[in-house]
Design a protein around this motif. Sequence first.
Motif, short mmCIF file in Angstrom:
data_model
loop_
_atom_site.label_atom_id
_atom_site.label_comp_id
_atom_site.label_asym_id
_atom_site.label_seq_id
_atom_site.Cartn_x
_atom_site.Cartn_y
_atom_site.Cartn_z
N PHE A 1 52.55 72.16 32.88
CA PHE A 1 53.08 73.87 31.72
C PHE A 1 53.32 72.90 30.55
CE2 PHE A 1 52.35 75.77 35.84
CZ PHE A 1 51.15 76.26 35.49
N GLY A 2 53.23 71.47 29.95
CA GLY A 2 53.72 71.55 27.58
C GLY A 2 55.07 70.86 28.43
N LEU A 3 56.11 71.21 29.49
CA LEU A 3 57.12 70.62 29.26
C LEU A 3 56.96 68.59 29.13
CD1 LEU A 3 58.64 71.62 32.38
CD2 LEU A 3 59.04 72.96 30.20
N SER A 4 57.87 68.23 28.63
CA SER A 4 58.49 66.53 28.12
C SER A 4 58.66 66.10 30.39
CB SER A 4 58.42 65.96 27.20
OG SER A 4 60.11 66.99 28.19
N ASP B 1 50.84 74.52 45.09
CA ASP B 1 49.69 74.79 43.93
C ASP B 1 50.36 76.24 42.67
OD1 ASP B 1 47.50 75.75 42.55
OD2 ASP B 1 46.24 76.61 44.38
N PRO B 2 50.45 75.18 41.48
CA PRO B 2 51.17 76.69 41.17
C PRO B 2 49.61 77.62 40.40
CG PRO B 2 50.51 74.79 39.68
CD PRO B 2 50.01 74.13 41.16
N GLY B 3 49.24 78.76 41.36
CA GLY B 3 48.47 79.37 40.92
C GLY B 3 48.05 80.46 40.61
N PRO B 4 47.99 81.21 40.00
CA PRO B 4 48.24 82.93 39.16
C PRO B 4 49.52 83.57 40.17
CG PRO B 4 45.67 82.90 39.33
CD PRO B 4 46.38 81.63 40.32
N ASN B 5 49.77 83.53 41.40
CA ASN B 5 51.18 84.45 42.21
C ASN B 5 52.72 83.52 41.32
OD1 ASN B 5 49.56 86.72 42.86
ND2 ASN B 5 49.05 85.90 44.98
N ASP C 1 51.24 88.34 34.41
CA ASP C 1 49.44 88.41 34.41
C ASP C 1 48.54 87.22 35.64
OD1 ASP C 1 50.16 86.51 32.40
OD2 ASP C 1 48.78 87.35 30.80
N GLY C 2 50.25 86.29 35.66
CA GLY C 2 50.14 85.16 36.03
C GLY C 2 49.22 84.01 34.99
N ILE C 3 49.35 83.93 34.23
CA ILE C 3 48.03 82.72 32.78
C ILE C 3 49.40 82.13 32.36
CG2 ILE C 3 46.58 82.73 30.86
CD1 ILE C 3 45.53 85.51 32.23
N ALA C 4 49.57 81.64 32.34
CA ALA C 4 49.99 80.00 31.72
C ALA C 4 49.97 79.77 30.15
CB ALA C 4 50.64 78.68 32.73
N SER D 1 51.01 80.32 26.22
CA SER D 1 51.64 79.93 25.13
C SER D 1 53.27 80.22 25.81
CB SER D 1 51.70 79.64 23.45
OG SER D 1 50.92 81.27 23.29
N GLY D 2 53.23 81.62 25.35
CA GLY D 2 54.52 82.65 25.95
C GLY D 2 55.66 81.27 27.33
N THR D 3 54.13 82.18 28.22
CA THR D 3 54.79 81.21 29.16
C THR D 3 55.09 79.90 29.00
OG1 THR D 3 53.50 82.70 30.64
CG2 THR D 3 54.87 80.68 31.79
N LYS D 4 54.89 78.95 28.59
CA LYS D 4 55.24 77.88 28.25
C LYS D 4 56.66 77.24 26.72
CE LYS D 4 50.44 75.70 29.42
NZ LYS D 4 49.42 75.09 28.64
N ALA D 5 56.64 78.34 26.32
CA ALA D 5 57.63 78.30 25.84
C ALA D 5 59.36 78.56 25.79
CB ALA D 5 57.26 78.85 24.40
N ALA D 6 58.67 79.67 27.04
CA ALA D 6 60.33 80.26 28.49
C ALA D 6 60.16 79.28 28.94
CB ALA D 6 59.62 81.62 28.37
#
Length: 157
Positions: free
Chosen positions: A55-58, A109-113, A133-136, A138-143
Amino acid sequence: MRTNVLARTLVGATAVLGLAAGGLATAGTSFAASAPTAKTAVSAQDLSVLATNNFGLSSQQAKNIQCFLRTSPASYTGAIDGQLGTNSWKAFQRWLKEYWSYNDSIDGDPGPNTIKALQRMLAFGWGYTGSIDGIAGSGTKAAFARLANEDSVFYPC
């Protein structure tokens, strides 16, 4: 006599058409694709083992998450390799089930739930302000990155 001539004509025409069709059918064989090779069947479970989702992490941030999972009740026993794969996400799902109302299977599996439970966690202390909302996005990735960068959360591996 006419019948013989007509019959010979039809037989001759049929033979010519047959040869032409056969010639066309085999004319391009040197250009045809090679015979298909046998392939090993791969199950969905095999693919999930190979999949990673950071999810965007290094790589270093993902290692931090894995260190956290190793020292938490999530019981992560995999490698600290910076790749959030099936085993990392299973451990994260155990953590989320214990503390953040994750209510689905522990399948890696990092799905919506899984993402919804992660968003609830990130909203608690890592600045996530979006909807659950279960969608990763930009806000989810930044947090998630803020969580991965927080020194107080991680212990030495």
